[in-house]
Motif scaffolding. Structure first.
Motif, PDB file in Angstrom:
ATOM      1  N   GLN A   1     -35.372 -26.118 -59.452  1.00 36.45           N
ATOM      2  CA  GLN A   1     -33.956 -26.499 -59.435  1.00 36.45           C
ATOM      3  C   GLN A   1     -33.443 -26.777 -60.853  1.00 36.45           C
ATOM      4  OE1 GLN A   1     -33.989 -29.770 -56.676  1.00 36.45           O
ATOM      5  NE2 GLN A   1     -34.383 -31.312 -58.248  1.00 36.45           N
TER       6      GLN A   1
ATOM      7  N   GLU B   1     -30.264 -24.854 -62.431  1.00 33.04           N
ATOM      8  CA  GLU B   1     -29.132 -25.613 -62.962  1.00 33.04           C
ATOM      9  C   GLU B   1     -28.797 -25.191 -64.391  1.00 33.04           C
ATOM     10  OE1 GLU B   1     -30.401 -29.606 -62.569  1.00 33.04           O
ATOM     11  OE2 GLU B   1     -29.878 -29.768 -60.432  1.00 33.04           O
TER      12      GLU B   1
ATOM     13  N   TRP C   1     -31.083 -31.597 -53.997  1.00 34.78           N
ATOM     14  CA  TRP C   1     -29.775 -30.949 -53.848  1.00 34.78           C
ATOM     15  C   TRP C   1     -29.191 -31.230 -52.473  1.00 34.78           C
ATOM     16  CZ3 TRP C   1     -30.229 -25.303 -56.134  1.00 34.78           C
ATOM     17  CH2 TRP C   1     -30.346 -25.404 -57.532  1.00 34.78           C
TER      18      TRP C   1
ATOM     19  N   TYR D   1     -26.904 -23.518 -51.060  1.00 34.91           N
ATOM     20  CA  TYR D   1     -26.468 -24.460 -52.087  1.00 34.91           C
ATOM     21  C   TYR D   1     -25.487 -23.784 -53.041  1.00 34.91           C
ATOM     22  CZ  TYR D   1     -30.713 -26.857 -50.536  1.00 34.91           C
ATOM     23  OH  TYR D   1     -31.683 -27.455 -49.774  1.00 34.91           O
TER      24      TYR D   1
ATOM     25  N   GLN E   1     -23.141 -28.524 -56.630  1.00 34.84           N
ATOM     26  CA  GLN E   1     -24.250 -29.324 -57.144  1.00 34.84           C
ATOM     27  C   GLN E   1     -23.883 -29.992 -58.459  1.00 34.84           C
ATOM     28  OE1 GLN E   1     -26.803 -29.966 -55.203  1.00 34.84           O
ATOM     29  NE2 GLN E   1     -25.850 -28.542 -53.774  1.00 34.84           N
TER      30      GLN E   1
END
Length: 227
Positions: A158, A162, A181, A197, A202
């Motif tokens: 993640q 990101e 998340w 997602y 996020q």
């Protein structure tokens, strides 16, 4: 030899009790077969991967594939599957109009298996399976990403997503969700569940959390100053 001999021998084998030694032989044979599959097919993809990042190969079920593709409904363009295994997600993505559909897989035997499935389906030249380490793949241009990975890997992945994905990217995880998340959509139940997602969402949630934390710290500072 009499033509009936094989049939008689087979009949005798079926009716003859195996006994402890026979059961042991079958168990050993089964164990050797499983070990051969591990050494020949699964282990090559793990040799250069740290233990905590190793993900056992478990094929996605039809329900899992359907739920993943359902979460991408209405989207188009390229799709990338990180840890693509036998390639079934990539193949289905191509069938549903995602171009190009690319899978990244470190295990050479699974890459060959994925290419075989694509060839058998008549889409060998329409999809791409690349033997590459997903940690070294540049994802800055990717908008649609799928992952079927273990929680220990997702917690690290993640951070990479990101850092590299744009706000309009959508990430769909199957079998396990990203631990930190918040999904924008969920499809299915139990082991067949998939989570979607939005990268923009996020980042906004992360920004809100920082603002809330900052506000709370300011309030605590004021309280300490007034005492």
């Amino acid at each position: 030899m009499d033509d009936d001999a094989p049939n008689e021998a087979l009949a005798e084998f079926k009716t003859k009790p195996l006994g402890g030694w026979g059961v042991a032989q079958i168990a050993v044979g089964t164990g050797l077969t499983v070990y051969a599959v591990w050494v020949g097919i699964l282990q090559p993809g793990f040799r250069k991967v740290p233990l905590r990042l190793q993900v056992p190969y478990i094929p996605a079920s039809k329900a899992q594939v359907d739920h993943v593709m359902s979460l991408f409904k209405g989207r188009k363009g390229a799709l990338v599957d990180l840890g693509s295994g036998d390639g079934r997600i990539v193949l289905e993505a191509h069938r549903q109009g995602f171009t190009p559909a690319v899978g990244y897989e470190l295990n050479p035997w699974l890459v060959r298996l994925a290419n075989f499935h694509a060839w058998r389906a008549g889409h060998r030249d329409a999809v791409s399976y690349r033997r590459e380490d997903l940690w070294k793949v540049d994802l800055t241009e990717c908008k649609n990403i799928t992952v079927f990975l273990a929680p220990s890997v997702l917690s690290l992945l993640q951070k990479k997503l990101e850092n590299e994905l744009s706000d309009d990217a959508l990430v769909v995880a199957g079998r396990f969700p990203f631990p930190e998340w918040t999904p924008c959509r969920i499809e299915g139940h139990g082991v067949d569940r998939a989570w979607a997602y939005s990268m923009q969402a996020q980042r906004q949630l992360k920004k809100n959390d920082k603002l809330m934390e900052s506000s709370l710290n300011n309030e605590l500072t004021k309280e300490k100053g007034s005492t």
